[in-house]
Scaffold this motif. Structure first.
Motif, PDB file in Angstrom:
ATOM      1  N   MET A   1       8.598  12.253  -6.540  1.00 11.61           N
ATOM      2  CA  MET A   1       8.007  12.251  -5.221  1.00 11.61           C
ATOM      3  C   MET A   1       9.064  12.643  -4.192  1.00 11.61           C
ATOM      4  SD  MET A   1       6.655   8.929  -3.064  1.00 11.61           S
ATOM      5  CE  MET A   1       5.070   8.839  -3.839  1.00 11.61           C
ATOM      6  N   LYS A   2       8.637  13.494  -3.253  1.00 10.54           N
ATOM      7  CA  LYS A   2       9.484  13.849  -2.122  1.00 10.54           C
ATOM      8  C   LYS A   2       8.739  13.460  -0.847  1.00 10.54           C
ATOM      9  CE  LYS A   2      11.976  17.473   0.091  1.00 10.54           C
ATOM     10  NZ  LYS A   2      13.282  17.459   0.291  1.00 10.54           N
ATOM     11  N   VAL A   3       9.451  12.825   0.063  1.00 13.17           N
ATOM     12  CA  VAL A   3       8.857  12.324   1.302  1.00 13.17           C
ATOM     13  C   VAL A   3       9.431  13.092   2.489  1.00 13.17           C
ATOM     14  CG1 VAL A   3       8.495  10.285   2.743  1.00 13.17           C
ATOM     15  CG2 VAL A   3       8.762  10.020   0.265  1.00 13.17           C
ATOM     16  N   GLU A   4       8.567  13.469   3.400  1.00 10.35           N
ATOM     17  CA  GLU A   4       8.978  14.082   4.658  1.00 10.35           C
ATOM     18  C   GLU A   4       8.279  13.342   5.787  1.00 10.35           C
ATOM     19  OE1 GLU A   4       7.984  18.215   4.585  1.00 10.35           O
ATOM     20  OE2 GLU A   4       9.428  18.662   2.998  1.00 10.35           O
ATOM     21  N   VAL A   5       8.955  13.233   6.921  1.00  6.76           N
ATOM     22  CA  VAL A   5       8.334  12.617   8.095  1.00  6.76           C
ATOM     23  C   VAL A   5       8.388  13.598   9.262  1.00  6.76           C
ATOM     24  CG1 VAL A   5       8.772  10.239   7.415  1.00  6.76           C
ATOM     25  CG2 VAL A   5      10.457  11.422   8.770  1.00  6.76           C
ATOM     26  N   ASP A   6       7.343  13.588  10.055  1.00 10.88           N
ATOM     27  CA  ASP A   6       7.255  14.406  11.256  1.00 10.88           C
ATOM     28  C   ASP A   6       7.522  13.472  12.434  1.00 10.88           C
ATOM     29  OD1 ASP A   6       6.642  16.095  13.324  1.00 10.88           O
ATOM     30  OD2 ASP A   6       4.741  16.781  12.463  1.00 10.88           O
ATOM     31  N   VAL A   7       8.794  13.319  12.762  1.00 11.77           N
ATOM     32  CA  VAL A   7       9.205  12.338  13.780  1.00 11.77           C
ATOM     33  C   VAL A   7       8.492  12.558  15.115  1.00 11.77           C
ATOM     34  CG1 VAL A   7      11.149  11.355  15.052  1.00 11.77           C
ATOM     35  CG2 VAL A   7      11.400  11.902  12.635  1.00 11.77           C
ATOM     36  N   PRO A   8       8.325  13.779  15.602  1.00 12.52           N
ATOM     37  CA  PRO A   8       7.626  13.947  16.879  1.00 12.52           C
ATOM     38  C   PRO A   8       6.187  13.414  16.875  1.00 12.52           C
ATOM     39  CG  PRO A   8       8.853  15.928  16.369  1.00 12.52           C
ATOM     40  CD  PRO A   8       8.906  15.051  15.142  1.00 12.52           C
ATOM     41  N   LYS A   9       5.537  13.378  15.707  1.00 14.14           N
ATOM     42  CA  LYS A   9       4.174  12.847  15.618  1.00 14.14           C
ATOM     43  C   LYS A   9       4.145  11.324  15.586  1.00 14.14           C
ATOM     44  CE  LYS A   9       0.988  14.650  13.025  1.00 14.14           C
ATOM     45  NZ  LYS A   9       0.254  15.201  11.865  1.00 14.14           N
ATOM     46  N   CYS A  10       5.255  10.696  15.235  1.00 13.77           N
ATOM     47  CA  CYS A  10       5.323   9.242  15.061  1.00 13.77           C
ATOM     48  C   CYS A  10       4.934   8.522  16.355  1.00 13.77           C
ATOM     49  CB  CYS A  10       6.746   8.848  14.649  1.00 13.77           C
ATOM     50  SG  CYS A  10       6.990   7.074  14.422  1.00 13.77           S
ATOM     51  N   VAL A  11       4.143   7.447  16.197  1.00 18.30           N
ATOM     52  CA  VAL A  11       3.741   6.641  17.353  1.00 18.30           C
ATOM     53  C   VAL A  11       4.410   5.259  17.330  1.00 18.30           C
ATOM     54  CG1 VAL A  11       1.562   7.852  17.722  1.00 18.30           C
ATOM     55  CG2 VAL A  11       1.627   5.852  16.217  1.00 18.30           C
ATOM     56  N   ALA A  12       5.399   5.100  16.462  1.00 18.87           N
ATOM     57  CA  ALA A  12       6.216   3.884  16.398  1.00 18.87           C
ATOM     58  C   ALA A  12       5.414   2.618  16.101  1.00 18.87           C
ATOM     59  CB  ALA A  12       7.034   3.727  17.685  1.00 18.87           C
ATOM     60  N   SER A  13       4.402   2.727  15.235  1.00 23.59           N
ATOM     61  CA  SER A  13       3.609   1.544  14.904  1.00 23.59           C
ATOM     62  C   SER A  13       4.362   0.607  13.961  1.00 23.59           C
ATOM     63  CB  SER A  13       2.275   1.953  14.279  1.00 23.59           C
ATOM     64  OG  SER A  13       2.462   2.421  12.957  1.00 23.59           O
ATOM     65  N   GLY A  14       5.270   1.155  13.162  1.00 19.77           N
ATOM     66  CA  GLY A  14       6.090   0.325  12.279  1.00 19.77           C
ATOM     67  C   GLY A  14       5.449  -0.046  10.962  1.00 19.77           C
ATOM     68  N   GLN A  15       4.246   0.446  10.702  1.00 18.76           N
ATOM     69  CA  GLN A  15       3.562   0.108   9.447  1.00 18.76           C
ATOM     70  C   GLN A  15       4.385   0.535   8.237  1.00 18.76           C
ATOM     71  OE1 GLN A  15       0.583  -1.670   9.243  1.00 18.76           O
ATOM     72  NE2 GLN A  15       1.111  -1.945  11.385  1.00 18.76           N
ATOM     73  N   CYS A  16       4.958   1.733   8.292  1.00 19.18           N
ATOM     74  CA  CYS A  16       5.717   2.244   7.147  1.00 19.18           C
ATOM     75  C   CYS A  16       6.928   1.361   6.839  1.00 19.18           C
ATOM     76  CB  CYS A  16       6.156   3.686   7.387  1.00 19.18           C
ATOM     77  SG  CYS A  16       7.154   3.928   8.876  1.00 19.18           S
ATOM     78  N   ALA A  17       7.636   0.935   7.860  1.00 19.51           N
ATOM     79  CA  ALA A  17       8.826   0.097   7.661  1.00 19.51           C
ATOM     80  C   ALA A  17       8.457  -1.279   7.122  1.00 19.51           C
ATOM     81  CB  ALA A  17       9.604  -0.026   8.963  1.00 19.51           C
ATOM     82  N   MET A  18       7.286  -1.776   7.484  1.00 24.22           N
ATOM     83  CA  MET A  18       6.852  -3.073   6.955  1.00 24.22           C
ATOM     84  C   MET A  18       6.384  -2.969   5.509  1.00 24.22           C
ATOM     85  SD  MET A  18       4.983  -5.078  10.088  1.00 24.22           S
ATOM     86  CE  MET A  18       3.806  -3.793  10.483  1.00 24.22           C
ATOM     87  N   ILE A  19       5.699  -1.875   5.174  1.00 22.52           N
ATOM     88  CA  ILE A  19       5.141  -1.721   3.836  1.00 22.52           C
ATOM     89  C   ILE A  19       6.194  -1.260   2.828  1.00 22.52           C
ATOM     90  CG2 ILE A  19       3.488  -0.388   2.452  1.00 22.52           C
ATOM     91  CD1 ILE A  19       1.721  -0.335   5.018  1.00 22.52           C
TER      92      ILE A  19
END
Length: 64
Positions: free
Chosen positions: A1-19
């Motif tokens: 698996m390769k993961v990419e994030v689109d930082v400008p789209k991020c709304v800072a909800s924090g769900q990813c960091a919690m999960i």
């Protein structure tokens, strides 16, 4: 698996960091996503997939 994030789209909800804290964090200054591991270990894959599914901004992209 390769993961990419689109930082400008991020709304800072924090769900990813919690999960999936092994793969994601948030910047202290604005809460935006920080990708810690673009090729996470297999035991983290399910949490990373869940993070991508629940991201309200669809800012997490996976290549299996």
């Amino acid at each position: 698996m390769k993961v990419e994030v689109d930082v400008p789209k991020c709304v800072a909800s924090g769900q990813c960091a919690m999960i999936a804290p092994e793969a994601f964090d948030q910047r202290d200054e604005d809460g935006m996503v920080v990708l810690l591991d673009e090729t996470p270990a297999p035991e983290v894959h399910e949490a990373v997939r869940e993070s991508a599914m629940v991201c309200p901004a669809a800012a997490i992209h996976l290549a299996e």
